[in-house]
Design a protein around this motif. Structure first.
Motif, PDB file in Angstrom:
ATOM      1  N   SER A 149      18.390 -32.592  24.191  1.00 61.61           N
ATOM      2  CA  SER A 149      19.269 -32.762  23.035  1.00 61.61           C
ATOM      3  C   SER A 149      19.122 -34.198  22.551  1.00 61.61           C
ATOM      4  CB  SER A 149      20.728 -32.476  23.417  1.00 61.61           C
ATOM      5  OG  SER A 149      21.599 -32.707  22.324  1.00 61.61           O
ATOM      6  N   ILE A 152      19.826 -29.410  19.875  1.00 60.02           N
ATOM      7  CA  ILE A 152      19.665 -28.991  21.266  1.00 60.02           C
ATOM      8  C   ILE A 152      18.601 -27.910  21.306  1.00 60.02           C
ATOM      9  CG2 ILE A 152      21.447 -27.212  21.212  1.00 60.02           C
ATOM     10  CD1 ILE A 152      22.175 -28.060  24.086  1.00 60.02           C
ATOM     11  N   MET A 159      34.016 -28.556  25.116  1.00 60.10           N
ATOM     12  CA  MET A 159      32.724 -28.170  25.674  1.00 60.10           C
ATOM     13  C   MET A 159      32.869 -27.002  26.642  1.00 60.10           C
ATOM     14  SD  MET A 159      30.795 -31.753  26.554  1.00 60.10           S
ATOM     15  CE  MET A 159      30.339 -32.932  25.277  1.00 60.10           C
ATOM     16  N   ARG A 218      23.410 -32.117  26.265  1.00 58.12           N
ATOM     17  CA  ARG A 218      24.212 -32.013  25.037  1.00 58.12           C
ATOM     18  C   ARG A 218      24.533 -33.428  24.566  1.00 58.12           C
ATOM     19  NH1 ARG A 218      28.632 -29.317  22.423  1.00 58.12           N
ATOM     20  NH2 ARG A 218      29.207 -30.711  20.729  1.00 58.12           N
ATOM     21  N   TYR A 266      26.316 -36.163  22.297  1.00 57.98           N
ATOM     22  CA  TYR A 266      27.613 -36.232  21.625  1.00 57.98           C
ATOM     23  C   TYR A 266      27.736 -37.582  20.926  1.00 57.98           C
ATOM     24  CZ  TYR A 266      28.787 -38.621  26.037  1.00 57.98           C
ATOM     25  OH  TYR A 266      28.789 -39.448  27.122  1.00 57.98           O
ATOM     26  N   PHE A 299      27.102 -25.237  24.086  1.00 56.01           N
ATOM     27  CA  PHE A 299      28.065 -26.121  24.738  1.00 56.01           C
ATOM     28  C   PHE A 299      29.416 -26.156  24.016  1.00 56.01           C
ATOM     29  CE2 PHE A 299      24.411 -28.004  26.866  1.00 56.01           C
ATOM     30  CZ  PHE A 299      24.898 -28.511  28.062  1.00 56.01           C
TER      31      PHE A 299
END
Length: 653
Positions: free
Chosen positions: A365, A371, A408, A393, A395, A573
Motif C-alpha cells: 500500500s 492497496i 479498520m 494499509r 493511512y 481494511f
C-alpha cells in the motif's frame, strides 16, 4: 549426358552456302554433344563430315567422321558450343556441300556451391535455419538436405522432437522442441540439376548441437531496449516457449521492454533489473528467481503469469505489479525461504495454487488511497492462495478533531490486535457522568484499539467502546477503531480471508440517550469491516433483513474530518457502522460484491442528490447533509433510503 540430333532428310547439293541454326537445350560443361546423319539414299558416294567449336572459342576442329564432342567451356549466343555438318569426300555425282548445317548449344558451368552451410547450438523450442548458395546447372538447381552420416534426406522426428521445413530448398529450417535430447547431428546438402552433363555437388558438413542446457542471457548491447532486439542477447532473441531459459543479469546495460507477449522457461532477473511489460504478459513455465540483495522489478499494466502442470518456485526478491497464477488445478507455485515478493497491483488466482511457503508475500500500500488486491473473485477464477501473507494499509495523518482514530478491520485471519497497536489493557471505557462526547472519566481504561458493543451503551453511548488487548485475534469482518498519529503504514500478517462471505450478528437493545452536547443517540449500531483484500461495492445493494441500508464511515482527514459520511464503496481494511433493527439477525458481507475498481474510500450513495455543505470559517471544517428524492420513499424512516446523522460521540475516545 549425351545429346543427339537426327538429321531428317538427305543433304542435297545446294547452290549456295546457307547455314542454319538449330534450337537446343542448355547443357553443362562436361556434356557430350553429337549429331547423327542418315545413311543410304542418293549421296553418290559422299559421306557426312563433322567439326565442332567449343563455347567461347574461335577455333574449329578439323572435319572428320566423329560426330560427337565434349563441352569444356561455357557460353551462349555467338559464343555457344557448335557442331557443323557437311557432305564431303564425294567420289562422284553430287559435289561436296557448299552450305553447312549448324547446331549450337548454350553451355553453363556444372553445379557448384558457393557458400557452405553453418552449424549452431539449438535450444529447446528453437528454430534454426541452415542456408547454402549455389550456381550453375541446367535447367534449374535442385536441393536435397541430408543427414551426413547416412546420406538420406532429413525426416521429421529425427532426432526426437525435431521437425523440418524447406528440405528441397536452399534454406533448411530446423525446429526443436522440449523433448529434443542433447545430441549432435551433422547435415549437408546435395545440389544438382537434370540438364545434360550436369553433375551433383555436395556441401561440406555442418554440425547442429541440440542442447537442453543452453540459456539466453541479456547483454543489453542492442540499439534499443526492446526484448525483440537480437543484439540485446547472447545468442539472439529468446524463442517463445516453455523450454527457453532466460537470465537478465544485474549490472548489464538497459532494461528490457516487452513489445508483445513472451513465454519463457526458468527466468532469473538480477539485482535492481527492471522488466517493462507495458500491456503485455510475461509467462513462465519454469521457476522465477529475483534479486539477491536488491529486488528486481516488473512494471507496467501487464502481468507475469506462472503456468503449467508442474511445481514452480519463486525465490529471491521481486516487486511485481500483477502476478497471475494460471496453473493446472493440482499444481502449486511456492515462494521459497528467505524470499521477499511484493505485490503492488494484484495477485490473480486464475487457477492452481500460490503458496507463500516459507517466504514473505506482501500486498503493498503506497498511500491511503492505494492497496494491492487479492483476486480470486473474477469470473472464471478458481485458484487459491495458501500460507501466511502480509498486507499493508497506508493511512494519512488524521485531522485534530478526528481524535486520531481510523476505522479498520483485518483482511487476514488469526492476526492478533497487537499488530494494530493494541497493548495489554482491556475493558469498556468509562464515560463521564454527564456523557461528555469530548472526554472520558479520569478512571477510564485507555488504549489504541477499540471495538464497539451497543449493549453497553444504554446509559451513555460512549460506554459502548471497549479497549481490546493485543492478545485478542481480529475477527474477520469485525470493525475496530485504531488510534494512529501522523501518517504511516499498518502491516498485518496471517492467512488471507478467502471465504465466499463473512457475517456479523446484529443486536439492538432499543435504548436511546442524549449526550452532554445534546445529541440523541440510539442502539443497534454494529461496527463491521471489509474482510477482503479487494474493494466492496454496495452501490446496488439494498437493506439486508433486519438492517438499514445505511453504511457510515468515519472521516479521518480532510474537510470532513471528525464526522460520519455515507458510503457505497468500501476499500480493503476499511471498517464501517451498520444499523441493526432486529437482534440476532446476521449481516452478510458477500464476496460477490468485490470489484477491481480502483479503491475509493468514500463514494456518495445517490447518483442524483442535493448535498448541503456547511463550512466553519474559523476551522475550515465542514458538515454535510444529503437530501435525495425517491418515488418509492415514504414519510416514515425507510431502511433502504434513509439514514441517521451520527454525532461524533461514537468516536470521542
Amino acid at each position: 549426358g549425351t545429346v543427339s540430333v537426327i538429321l531428317s532428310g538427305q543433304v542435297t547439293d545446294p547452290t549456295s552456302a546457307t547455314p542454319t541454326q538449330a534450337t537446343s537445350t542448355v547443357v553443362c560443361v562436361g556434356a557430350t554433344l553429337s549429331v547423327t546423319s542418315p545413311t543410304g539414299g542418293t549421296d553418290a558416294g559422299c559421306q557426312f563430315e563433322y567439326r565442332f567449336q567449343n563455347a567461347g572459342s574461335a577455333t574449329w576442329s578439323a572435319w572428320g567422321t566423329t560426330n560427337s564432342f565434349t563441352v569444356t567451356q561455357t557460353g551462349s549466343g555467338a559464343s555457344a558450343a557448335k557442331i557443323q555438318v557437311r557432305r564431303g569426300s564425294c567420289a562422284g555425282g553430287c559435289s561436296e556441300s557448299a552450305g553447312l548445317l549448324q547446331y549450337s548449344w548454350t553451355s553453363v558451368s556444372d553445379t557448384l556451391d558457393r557458400t557452405e552451410p553453418l552449424g549452431s547450438t539449438v535450444c529447446p523450442n528453437y528454430s534454426f535455419v541452415m542456408h547454402v548458395t549455389a550456381t550453375g546447372g541446367a535447367p534449374t538447381l535442385m536441393y536435397e538436405w541430408q543427414f551426413l552420416n547416412t546420406s538420406t534426406i532429413v525426416t521429421n522426428a529425427t532426432p526426437t522432437g525435431v521437425s523440418y521445413s524447406g528440405e528441397t530448398t536452399p534454406s533448411l529450417t530446423i525446429n526443436s522442441t522440449a523433448t529434443t535430447p542433447n545430441i549432435t547431428e551433422p547435415y549437408w546438402v546435395k545440389v544438382y540439376a537434370t540438364g545434360p552433363g550436369c553433375d551433383a555437388t555436395y556441401s561440406l558438413g555442418a554440425d547442429v548441437v541440440f542442447s537442453t542446457a543452453c540459456s539466453y542471457v541479456w547483454t543489453g548491447l542492442g540499439v534499443d531496449d526492446n526484448w525483440t532486439t537480437s543484439g540485446n542477447w547472447n545468442i539472439g532473441v529468446p524463442v517463445n516457449g516453455c523450454g527457453t531459459p532466460v537470465t537478465i543479469p544485474s549490472g548489464t546495460p538497459r532494461n528490457p521492454v516487452l513489445t508483445g507477449n513472451v513465454t519463457v522457461g526458468d527466468i532469473t532477473v538480477g539485482d535492481s533489473k527492471v522488466i517493462h511489460l507495458a500491456n503485455n504478459t510475461l509467462t513462465t513455465c519454469g521457476n522465477w528467481t529475483g534479486g539477491t540483495t536488491s529486488p528486481s522489478e516488473v512494471t507496467g499494466a501487464g502481468s507475469v503469469v506462472l503456468t503449467g502442470s508442474t511445481a514452480q518456485t519463486i525465490s529471491g526478491r521481486t516487486k511485481f505489479e500483477t502476478l497471475r497464477i494460471n496453473k493446472s488445478a493440482a499444481s502449486t507455485a511456492t515462494i521459497q525461504a528467505n524470499s521477499f515478493i511484493d505485490i503492488y497491483t494484484a495477485v490473480e488466482l486464475q487457477s492452481g495454487t500460490l503458496s507463500s511457503g516459507t517466504g514473505r508475500l506482501t500486498f503493498k500500500s503506497n498511500s491511503a488511497d492505494h492497496i494491492a488486491v487479492l483476486d480470486n473473485f473474477t469470473s472464471g477464477f478458481t485458484g487459491t492462495l495458501t500460507g501466511t501473507i502480509y498486507a499493508e494499509r497506508g493511512y494519512a495523518a488524521p485531522s485534530a478533531n478526528s481524535y486520531n482514530q481510523h476505522f479498520m478491520g483485518s483482511p487476514v485471519s488469526n492476526a492478533n490486535l497487537s499488530q494494530f497497536g493494541a497493548g495489554s489493557t482491556s475493558g469498556f471505557v468509562t464515560p463521564t457522568a454527564s456523557c461528555d462526547e469530548t472526554q472520558l472519566a479520569s478512571t477510564s481504561v485507555y488504549g489504541s484499539v477499540f471495538s464497539y458493543d451497543q449493549a453497553n451503551g444504554d446509559n451513555c453511548s460512549m460506554a459502548g467502546w471497549k479497549v481490546e488487548a493485543g492478545s485478542v485475534a481480529a475477527s474477520p469482518s469485525k470493525g475496530y477503531s485504531v488510534a494512529k498519529t501522523g501518517s504511516g503504514t499498518l502491516v498485518v500478517n496471517g492467512l488471507p480471508n478467502l471465504a465466499a462471505s463473512y457475517t456479523q450478528t446484529g443486536a439492538n437493545d432499543g435504548w436511546t440517550n442524549t449526550t452532554l452536547q445534546g445529541h440523541p443517540m440510539g442502539a443497534g449500531w454494529i461496527l463491521v469491516s471489509n474482510p477482503y483484500l479487494a474493494t466492496l461495492d454496495f452501490t446496488n445493494l439494498g437493506a439486508q433483513s433486519g438492517f438499514d441500508a445505511q453504511i457510515k464511515v468515519w472521516v479521518t482527514h480532510g474537510p470532513g474530518a471528525g464526522s460520519y459520511q455515507d458510503a457505497t464503496v468500501i476499500a480493503p481494511f476499511q471498517a464501517f457502522f451498520i444499523r441493526n433493527n432486529v437482534t440476532g439477525q446476521q449481516y452478510t458481507i458477500d464476496g460477490t460484491l468485490r470489484t477491481r475498481t480502483p479503491q475509493t474510500f468514500q463514494m456518495q450513495a445517490n447518483d442524483h442528490q442535493l448535498v448541503i455543505t456547511a463550512t466553519n470559517n474559523n476551522t475550515s471544517l465542514i458538515d454535510i447533509t444529503t437530501v435525495a428524492f425517491n418515488s418509492d420513499a415514504t414519510s416514515s424512516f425507510d431502511p433502504d433510503y434513509d439514514a441517521n446523522k451520527l454525532s461524533s460521540s461514537l468516536e470521542s475516545v
